[in-house]
Design an enzyme around this catalytic site. Structure first.
Site, PDB file in Angstrom:
ATOM      1  N   SER A 168       7.503   2.704   2.087  1.00 15.82           N
ATOM      2  CA  SER A 168       7.210   1.465   1.528  1.00 15.82           C
ATOM      3  C   SER A 168       6.857   1.430   0.056  1.00 15.82           C
ATOM      4  O   SER A 168       6.319   2.704  -0.523  1.00 15.82           O
ATOM      5  CB  SER A 168       5.992   0.999   2.332  1.00 15.82           C
ATOM      6  OG  SER A 168       6.427   0.895   3.607  1.00 15.82           O
ATOM      7  N   LEU A 169       7.298   0.224  -0.711  1.00 16.46           N
ATOM      8  CA  LEU A 169       6.666   0.385  -2.083  1.00 16.46           C
ATOM      9  C   LEU A 169       6.646  -1.134  -2.456  1.00 16.46           C
ATOM     10  O   LEU A 169       6.760  -2.072  -1.947  1.00 16.46           O
ATOM     11  CB  LEU A 169       7.948   0.859  -3.074  1.00 16.46           C
ATOM     12  CG  LEU A 169       9.249   0.301  -3.044  1.00 16.46           C
ATOM     13  CD1 LEU A 169       9.100  -0.750  -4.360  1.00 16.46           C
ATOM     14  CD2 LEU A 169      10.159   1.345  -3.534  1.00 16.46           C
ATOM     15  N   ILE A 221       1.878  -6.833   4.109  1.00 15.54           N
ATOM     16  CA  ILE A 221       0.895  -5.963   4.674  1.00 15.54           C
ATOM     17  C   ILE A 221       1.526  -4.585   4.963  1.00 15.54           C
ATOM     18  O   ILE A 221       2.642  -4.344   5.406  1.00 15.54           O
ATOM     19  CB  ILE A 221       0.301  -6.555   5.729  1.00 15.54           C
ATOM     20  CG1 ILE A 221      -0.787  -5.587   6.197  1.00 15.54           C
ATOM     21  CG2 ILE A 221       1.233  -6.435   7.050  1.00 15.54           C
ATOM     22  CD1 ILE A 221      -1.959  -6.354   7.372  1.00 15.54           C
ATOM     23  N   THR A 222       0.937  -3.416   4.744  1.00 12.36           N
ATOM     24  CA  THR A 222       1.297  -2.082   5.222  1.00 12.36           C
ATOM     25  C   THR A 222      -0.027  -1.286   5.753  1.00 12.36           C
ATOM     26  O   THR A 222      -1.095  -1.775   5.409  1.00 12.36           O
ATOM     27  CB  THR A 222       2.046  -1.500   4.053  1.00 12.36           C
ATOM     28  OG1 THR A 222       2.663  -0.300   4.723  1.00 12.36           O
ATOM     29  CG2 THR A 222       1.132  -1.077   2.888  1.00 12.36           C
ATOM     30  N   CYS A 242       5.329  -4.424   6.149  1.00 13.41           N
ATOM     31  CA  CYS A 242       6.162  -5.191   5.101  1.00 13.41           C
ATOM     32  C   CYS A 242       6.573  -6.716   5.499  1.00 13.41           C
ATOM     33  O   CYS A 242       7.384  -7.217   4.801  1.00 13.41           O
ATOM     34  CB  CYS A 242       7.198  -4.330   4.741  1.00 13.41           C
ATOM     35  SG  CYS A 242       6.690  -2.846   4.227  1.00 13.41           S
ATOM     36  N   GLY A 288       4.562  -7.718  -2.359  1.00 13.89           N
ATOM     37  CA  GLY A 288       4.824  -7.379  -0.966  1.00 13.89           C
ATOM     38  C   GLY A 288       3.859  -7.724   0.177  1.00 13.89           C
ATOM     39  O   GLY A 288       2.818  -8.365  -0.305  1.00 13.89           O
ATOM     40  N   ARG A 313      -0.930  -5.703  -5.528  1.00 15.81           N
ATOM     41  CA  ARG A 313       0.311  -5.378  -5.540  1.00 15.81           C
ATOM     42  C   ARG A 313       1.228  -6.418  -4.767  1.00 15.81           C
ATOM     43  O   ARG A 313       0.963  -7.563  -4.474  1.00 15.81           O
ATOM     44  CB  ARG A 313       0.700  -4.231  -4.694  1.00 15.81           C
ATOM     45  CG  ARG A 313       0.435  -4.328  -3.301  1.00 15.81           C
ATOM     46  CD  ARG A 313       0.838  -3.008  -2.521  1.00 15.81           C
ATOM     47  NE  ARG A 313       0.457  -3.149  -1.184  1.00 15.81           N
ATOM     48  CZ  ARG A 313       0.935  -3.940  -0.328  1.00 15.81           C
ATOM     49  NH1 ARG A 313       1.955  -4.797  -0.764  1.00 15.81           N
ATOM     50  NH2 ARG A 313       0.450  -4.013   1.044  1.00 15.81           N
ATOM     51  N   GLY A 323       2.800   1.554  -6.258  1.00 12.67           N
ATOM     52  CA  GLY A 323       3.814   2.684  -6.412  1.00 12.67           C
ATOM     53  C   GLY A 323       4.493   2.678  -4.857  1.00 12.67           C
ATOM     54  O   GLY A 323       4.859   1.548  -4.368  1.00 12.67           O
TER      55      GLY A 323
END
Length: 223
Positions: free
Chosen positions: A146-147, A74-75, A177, A72, A70, A159
């Protein structure tokens, strides 16, 4: 508009299993495949986006780190966080005359969260320079959602992840993020915790998203 949309409730699953299922779904779909939303809670995991920098993982723990495809940085995902994956044929929307771009899809995701939180009288907002949804907590800006998306063959997957009622401690192990010092919050910080459940929030989230993009929901529950 009367666009079909299938909703799948996947329960609690490991991140990598669902991620690979999304990849397979996207690779195998054709022009007649209905768009889908997958609702899931993940077992504890850190996920790095395609451009994720290792220095944003501040300390190691027993929580696995997965390199994802995806967008972005890190989350963290964990139980009590509502993840909503959107598997949408963007190119088909365009071919049928609907003005849907990746930017429009990101905006629809953000606005579905803003509207859902408004249902609970929580005022939230997106930021043009930092995708996601934020809340002003007594003068401190905190992130509640977050997305990140991936587009393949003109179709989206991945998503958003909306914090409902979860253990936020793992977010302290990372720069969420990619933003040092960014604080995270969750819906349970603002409302009666008994009302802050994924089971109660998910239908509102899906309904707002469907309304924004003109879908006709067809719900399917998979355990």
């Amino acid at each position: 508009m009367n666009i079909p949309l299938i909703i799948r409730q996947l329960g609690r699953q490991d991140y990598q299993d669902v991620w690979h299922q999304m990849q397979a779904f996207t690779d195998q779909r054709d022009e007649n495949t209905a768009d889908e939303i997958w609702l899931v809670q993940h077992n504890p995991v850190f996920t790095q986006g395609q451009a994720g920098k290792p220095e944003h993982l501040l300390q190691t723990s027993n929580i696995p780190v997965v390199q994802s495809d995806r967008g972005g940085q890190i989350t963290y995902h964990g139980p009590g966080q509502q993840v909503m994956y959107v598997l949408i044929d963007i190119k088909r929307h365009k071919a049928e005359g609907r003005d849907l771009s990746v930017r429009h899809l990101v905006t629809a995701l953000e606005q579905s969260v803003v509207k859902t939180l408004a249902d609970y009288r929580v005022q939230a907002y997106p930021k043009a320079d930092a995708p996601g949804v934020y809340v002003d907590c007594q003068g401190i800006e905190k992130k509640i959602c977050s997305l990140g998306l991936r587009i393949r063959k003109g179709c989206s997957f991945h998503g958003l992840a909306l914090n409902i009622k979860m253990d936020l401690q793992p977010f302290h192990y990372i720069n969420p993020c990619g933003y040092a010092g960014l604080e995270m919050c969750q819906l349970a910080d603002f409302i009666d915790p008994t009302d802050a459940t994924c089971e109660k929030v998910a239908p509102k989230l899906v309904a707002h998203f469907s309304e924004i993009l003109g879908y006709n929901m067809q719900q399917i529950f998979n355990n």
